[in-house]
Design an enzyme around this catalytic site. Structure first.
Site, PDB file in Angstrom:
ATOM      1  CG  HIS A 162      -1.795  -1.193   1.244  1.00  0.00           C
ATOM      2  ND1 HIS A 162      -1.784  -2.458   2.278  1.00  0.00           N
ATOM      3  CD2 HIS A 162      -3.367  -1.407   0.790  1.00  0.00           C
ATOM      4  CE1 HIS A 162      -2.638  -3.260   2.670  1.00  0.00           C
ATOM      5  NE2 HIS A 162      -3.819  -2.589   1.444  1.00  0.00           N
TER       6      HIS A 162
ATOM      7  CE  LYS B 180      -1.501 -10.474  -3.512  1.00  0.00           C
ATOM      8  NZ  LYS B 180      -2.223 -10.690  -2.572  1.00  0.00           N
TER       9      LYS B 180
ATOM     10  NE  ARG C  32      -8.348 -12.054   2.432  1.00  0.00           N
ATOM     11  CZ  ARG C  32      -8.962 -11.321   1.502  1.00  0.00           C
ATOM     12  NH1 ARG C  32      -8.170 -10.953   0.502  1.00  0.00           N
ATOM     13  NH2 ARG C  32     -10.411 -10.996   1.719  1.00  0.00           N
TER      14      ARG C  32
ATOM     15  N   GLY D 105      -2.761  -1.884  -7.044  1.00  0.00           N
ATOM     16  CA  GLY D 105      -1.475  -2.278  -7.475  1.00  0.00           C
ATOM     17  C   GLY D 105      -2.485  -3.828  -8.588  1.00  0.00           C
TER      18      GLY D 105
HETATM   19  P1  AMP Z   1      -6.041  -4.257  -0.601  1.00  0.00           P
HETATM   20  O1  AMP Z   1      -6.212  -3.850   0.885  1.00  0.00           O
HETATM   21  O2  AMP Z   1      -5.852  -5.346  -0.098  1.00  0.00           O
HETATM   22  O3  AMP Z   1      -7.308  -3.867  -1.300  1.00  0.00           O
HETATM   23  O4  AMP Z   1      -5.365  -2.925  -1.390  1.00  0.00           O
HETATM   24  C1  AMP Z   1      -5.512  -1.875  -1.564  1.00  0.00           C
HETATM   25  C2  AMP Z   1      -4.737  -1.630  -2.816  1.00  0.00           C
HETATM   26  O5  AMP Z   1      -3.580  -2.367  -2.818  1.00  0.00           O
HETATM   27  C3  AMP Z   1      -4.795  -2.444  -4.154  1.00  0.00           C
HETATM   28  O6  AMP Z   1      -5.338  -2.057  -4.889  1.00  0.00           O
HETATM   29  C4  AMP Z   1      -3.779  -3.440  -4.279  1.00  0.00           C
HETATM   30  O7  AMP Z   1      -3.649  -4.214  -5.226  1.00  0.00           O
HETATM   31  C5  AMP Z   1      -3.200  -3.216  -3.669  1.00  0.00           C
HETATM   32  N1  AMP Z   1      -2.009  -3.774  -3.013  1.00  0.00           N
HETATM   33  C6  AMP Z   1      -1.739  -5.092  -1.922  1.00  0.00           C
HETATM   34  N2  AMP Z   1      -1.023  -5.521  -1.856  1.00  0.00           N
HETATM   35  C7  AMP Z   1      -0.045  -5.087  -2.545  1.00  0.00           C
HETATM   36  C8  AMP Z   1       1.320  -5.157  -3.054  1.00  0.00           C
HETATM   37  N3  AMP Z   1       2.045  -6.227  -2.476  1.00  0.00           N
HETATM   38  N4  AMP Z   1       2.297  -4.438  -4.266  1.00  0.00           N
HETATM   39  C9  AMP Z   1       1.060  -3.766  -5.155  1.00  0.00           C
HETATM   40  N5  AMP Z   1       0.288  -3.636  -4.811  1.00  0.00           N
HETATM   41  C10 AMP Z   1      -0.745  -3.992  -3.396  1.00  0.00           C
END
Ligand code: AMP
Length: 300
Positions: A43, A155, A193, A153
């Site tokens: 993030h 990811k 996670r 991301g």
């Molecule tokens: P989340 O909080 O998991 O919904 O992720 C929020 C944003 O952070 C999303 O756009 C994800 O793709 C990005 N994100 C989560 N993990 C990673 C990572 N390891 N590398 C790059 N972006 C990430």
């Protein structure tokens, strides 16, 4: 809740609307980084890119109930707003939007956004309705904050493809900026996670990055590699890890997410265009996703 930081937080749509009104007429570039919180270096990398490219950076933290299916981890999803606000402040975020569920979905809510074609395969096949929840909440966040750019991301590569399609189809004036995957030193893709994993499961989970990064390195090698060989090799190698339970191993075009013919080459001599090699695998009760994108050199 008392906050330990001095960062500005918005908790309601009205406050966010006042923010939007305050910048009316000023040519400030605004970035939005939507997250579900429990922030990590992945993030942070999005926030840094957003910070470097814009005048104002808005971070949203919202664990979106409608993108979780029945029996998924909505209730136990990790949360730590104090730590998140501290990270946001460190990364120079201007505003954090932290709405409650009732604020985002006052009853009754009867409208959802659905992107067809890109959402029925990969994660959409194992998590029916997931992407409708994602596009609906991202659509709402984009309207509430009104950014010029939004950062996501790779990811979640399928999510990037789906959201890019959504803003294009609906003529929304926002640039979707994809950002590279951030990994731990040993290769594991960062994810909120990952805290669910036991020590053994975390060790076992390295099978994903190890094999995907090998595929990425190997795709530039001389040998002929077809989509079906790649899929089968990857599936076999991941299955060698006893704790890994495969949900899917897929090789598709990117960002179109079209299946590749079994004989289609995915090495450098194949057709031009990016290829997404994506996996979802369970370790215990934790489902992890990871991917690499094979970028073709244009044949000269
Ligand atoms: P989340 O909080 O998991 O919904 O992720 C929020 C944003 O952070 C999303 O756009 C994800 O793709 C990005 N994100 C989560 N993990 C990673 C990572 N390891 N590398 C790059 N972006 C990430």
């Amino acid at each position: 809740m008392m906050t330990l930081t001095t960062i500005n937080t918005l908790r309601t749509k009205l406050e966010a609307a006042r923010f939007a009104a305050a910048r009316e007429g000023r040519s400030l570039k605004v970035a939005l980084v939507p997250t579900m919180g429990y922030l990590h270096e992945g993030h942070a990398s999005l926030l840094r890119k957003a910070r470097a490219e814009n005048d104002l950076v808005v971070l949203s933290i919202f664990v979106n109930p409608i993108q979780f299916g029945p029996g998924e981890d909505f209730e136990r999803y990790p949360r730590n707003p104090e730590q998140d606000l501290a990270l946001a402040e460190k990364e120079g975020v201007d505003l954090v939007f932290l709405p409650e569920v009732e604020e985002m979905y006052p009853a009754p809510t009867r409208t959802q956004i659905k992107v067809s074609g890109l959402t029925e395969l990969l994660c959409g096949a194992s998590r029916p309705g997931h992407f409708d929840g994602v596009t609906t909440v991202v659509g709402k966040l984009l309207h509430i904050v009104g950014p010029d750019r939004a950062y996501f991301g790779q990811k979640d590569a399928q999510q990037v493809a789906v959201i890019t399609q959504m803003v294009q189809d609906l003529n929304w004036n926002v640039e979707i900026v994809p950002c590279p995957i951030v990994r731990e030193q040993d290769g594991l893709a960062l994810s909120s996670r990952n805290v669910y994993l036991s020590t053994e499961e975390r060790q076992a989970a390295l099978v994903l990055s190890r094999n995907l990064l090998e595929v990425q390195a190997g795709s530039q090698a001389e040998e002929v590699l077809t989509a079906s060989t790649l899929r089968e090799q990857l599936r076999k190698n991941i299955s060698l890890e006893p704790l890994a339970v495969i949900d899917y191993v897929e090789v598709v075009s990117f960002p179109g997410l079209e299946p590749l013919g079994p004989e289609e080459r995915v090495d450098d001599q194949g057709q031009d265009g990016d290829i997404l090699v994506a996996v979802a695998v369970k370790f215990g009760s934790t489902r992890l996703i990871d991917n690499v994108i094979l970028t073709k050199k244009v044949n000269v």
